[in-house]
Design a protein around this motif. Structure first.
Motif, PDB file in Angstrom:
ATOM      1  N   ASP A  84      36.629  40.041  43.487  1.00 28.86           N
ATOM      2  CA  ASP A  84      35.562  39.480  42.663  1.00 28.86           C
ATOM      3  C   ASP A  84      35.801  39.701  41.167  1.00 28.86           C
ATOM      4  O   ASP A  84      34.944  39.386  40.344  1.00 28.86           O
ATOM      5  N   HIS A  85      36.956  40.230  40.804  1.00 25.93           N
ATOM      6  CA  HIS A  85      37.262  40.447  39.389  1.00 25.93           C
ATOM      7  C   HIS A  85      37.472  39.098  38.710  1.00 25.93           C
ATOM      8  O   HIS A  85      38.074  38.188  39.287  1.00 25.93           O
ATOM      9  N   LEU A  86      37.015  38.965  37.469  1.00 24.99           N
ATOM     10  CA  LEU A  86      37.107  37.675  36.787  1.00 24.99           C
ATOM     11  C   LEU A  86      38.551  37.223  36.576  1.00 24.99           C
ATOM     12  O   LEU A  86      38.827  36.024  36.445  1.00 24.99           O
ATOM     13  N   LEU A  87      39.516  38.183  36.565  1.00 22.70           N
ATOM     14  CA  LEU A  87      40.910  37.800  36.363  1.00 22.70           C
ATOM     15  C   LEU A  87      41.539  37.169  37.600  1.00 22.70           C
ATOM     16  O   LEU A  87      42.544  36.469  37.477  1.00 22.70           O
ATOM     17  N   VAL A  88      40.988  37.424  38.770  1.00 18.64           N
ATOM     18  CA  VAL A  88      41.586  36.888  39.994  1.00 18.64           C
ATOM     19  C   VAL A  88      41.718  35.376  39.889  1.00 18.64           C
ATOM     20  O   VAL A  88      42.787  34.798  40.146  1.00 18.64           O
ATOM     21  N   ARG A  89      40.648  34.727  39.504  1.00 17.92           N
ATOM     22  CA  ARG A  89      40.652  33.269  39.446  1.00 17.92           C
ATOM     23  C   ARG A  89      41.526  32.748  38.307  1.00 17.92           C
ATOM     24  O   ARG A  89      42.306  31.806  38.479  1.00 17.92           O
ATOM     25  N   VAL A  90      41.436  33.372  37.155  1.00 23.89           N
ATOM     26  CA  VAL A  90      42.162  32.848  36.006  1.00 23.89           C
ATOM     27  C   VAL A  90      43.668  33.086  36.120  1.00 23.89           C
ATOM     28  O   VAL A  90      44.470  32.254  35.674  1.00 23.89           O
ATOM     29  N   LEU A  91      44.086  34.197  36.737  1.00 26.11           N
ATOM     30  CA  LEU A  91      45.515  34.438  36.919  1.00 26.11           C
ATOM     31  C   LEU A  91      46.135  33.373  37.819  1.00 26.11           C
ATOM     32  O   LEU A  91      47.198  32.818  37.512  1.00 26.11           O
TER      33      LEU A  91
END
Length: 315
Positions: A206-213
């Motif tokens: 659920d970390h915001l970086l998961v999607r953007v990476l």
């Protein structure tokens, strides 16, 4: 006949010890002017991976060796055996060339041989080596270092590279390349070449970086800005930058460049695409930009990188 002494004490990793014995203990057919006399030196039976090995000589034999190889320690949390540290220091003081493989650098550090010198070890342990020996100049981004009488190698395959480098110094490129072909290795990888590792990024689902990476990696061929990435993460560019530095140790643009270079590495290894085509596919734009950024990050030009890996495949 130069003497290579393998300094063995405590608990060791079997790969580094085995590969050093294989490389220095088996002369190539074209070694017309002699080869190394290899000695396994230790204070008594040693644990090497799942095996127990009996050394041929005591540690006191190191002091008369031309080259001392310190294989990898199995557990860097355990202090190196004092008798090993003392013997390695004495050998260096007597004029021996001392080289560590992987975590063997911790022995050299304990012996004071890394102080004021550039050194490396496996990338997973460079922070600990630096913390334990602050007077050393630890470089986590190279395969091996050569300070003349003190040399260090990173992990596993880099240990092979350093051994081949020593043969190159002692017997020349032709002999070193013959040994490399026997090992089905690239003829030569410069020590300045970066350790080819992808540092793990630990983020939860659920970390915001998961999607953007993931989003950015699917669009490396496109021009991307921090604002684009922040918009995808539904946050501000400043907050995104803080998250990137916290998780990856890099700014968003530094991370993006690293991913582009790694994608270029993959294409250089697996395809026959031109440098120009790879530059376009990785968002570098031009071959000139790719060559400049690739050499800055990896340590060698993309053309040399491709030749090195293709040589390994065809050997």
């Amino acid at each position: 006949m130069p003497t290579v002494a393998l300094a063995a004490a405590g608990r060791l990793l079997h790969f580094e010890l085995g590969v050093a014995y294989e490389i220095f203990g088996n002369p190539p057919l074209n070694a017309e002017h002699g080869w190394y006399d290899v000695l396994l030196c230790g204070p008594g039976p040693i644990q090497v991976g799942p095996f127990v090995v009996e050394p041929d000589h005591g540690l006191d034999r190191l002091v008369s060796a031309d080259t001392v190889i310190v294989p990898a320690c199995a557990d860097v949390d355990e202090p190196p055996p004092p008798e090993l540290v003392d013997a390695v220091r004495a050998a260096h003081e007597a004029g021996a060339r001392v080289a560590s493989l992987c975590t063997g650098a911790f022995v050299l550090g304990a012996a004071g041989l890394l102080d004021g010198r550039r050194a490396t070890t496996h990338w997973a342990h460079t922070d600990e080596l630096s913390a334990r020996h602050p007077e050393a100049i630890i470089d986590p981004d190279v395969l091996y270092t050569d300070n003349g009488s003190v040399l260090t190698a990173a992990g596993k395959a880099a240990a092979v590279d350093l051994c081949l480098h020593l043969i190159h110094l002692d017997y020349g490129a032709t002999i070193a390349n013959t040994v490399a072909r026997r090992l089905v290795m690239a003829p030569h990888r410069p020590g300045g070449q970066a350790q080819f590792v992808a540092t793990p990024i630990k983020v939860s689902g659920d970390h915001l970086l998961v999607r953007v990476l993931a989003w950015a990696q699917e669009r490396l061929d496109q021009p991307l800005t921090v604002t684009d990435m922040a918009r995808q993460a539904s946050t501000s560019p400043r907050h995104l930058g803080r998250q990137f530095r916290s998780v990856t140790g890099q700014t968003p643009l530094q991370w993006l460049l690293t991913q582009r270079v790694r994608r270029a590495q993959e294409m250089l290894e697996a395809t026959d695409e031109s440098i120009e085509a790879i530059a376009r596919a990785t968002g570098m734009g031009t071959a000139t930009t790719l060559r400049r950024q690739f050499k800055r990050v990896v340590g060698v030009p993309p053309d040399s990188y491709r030749r090195s890996f293709r040589a390994t495949i065809s050997a």
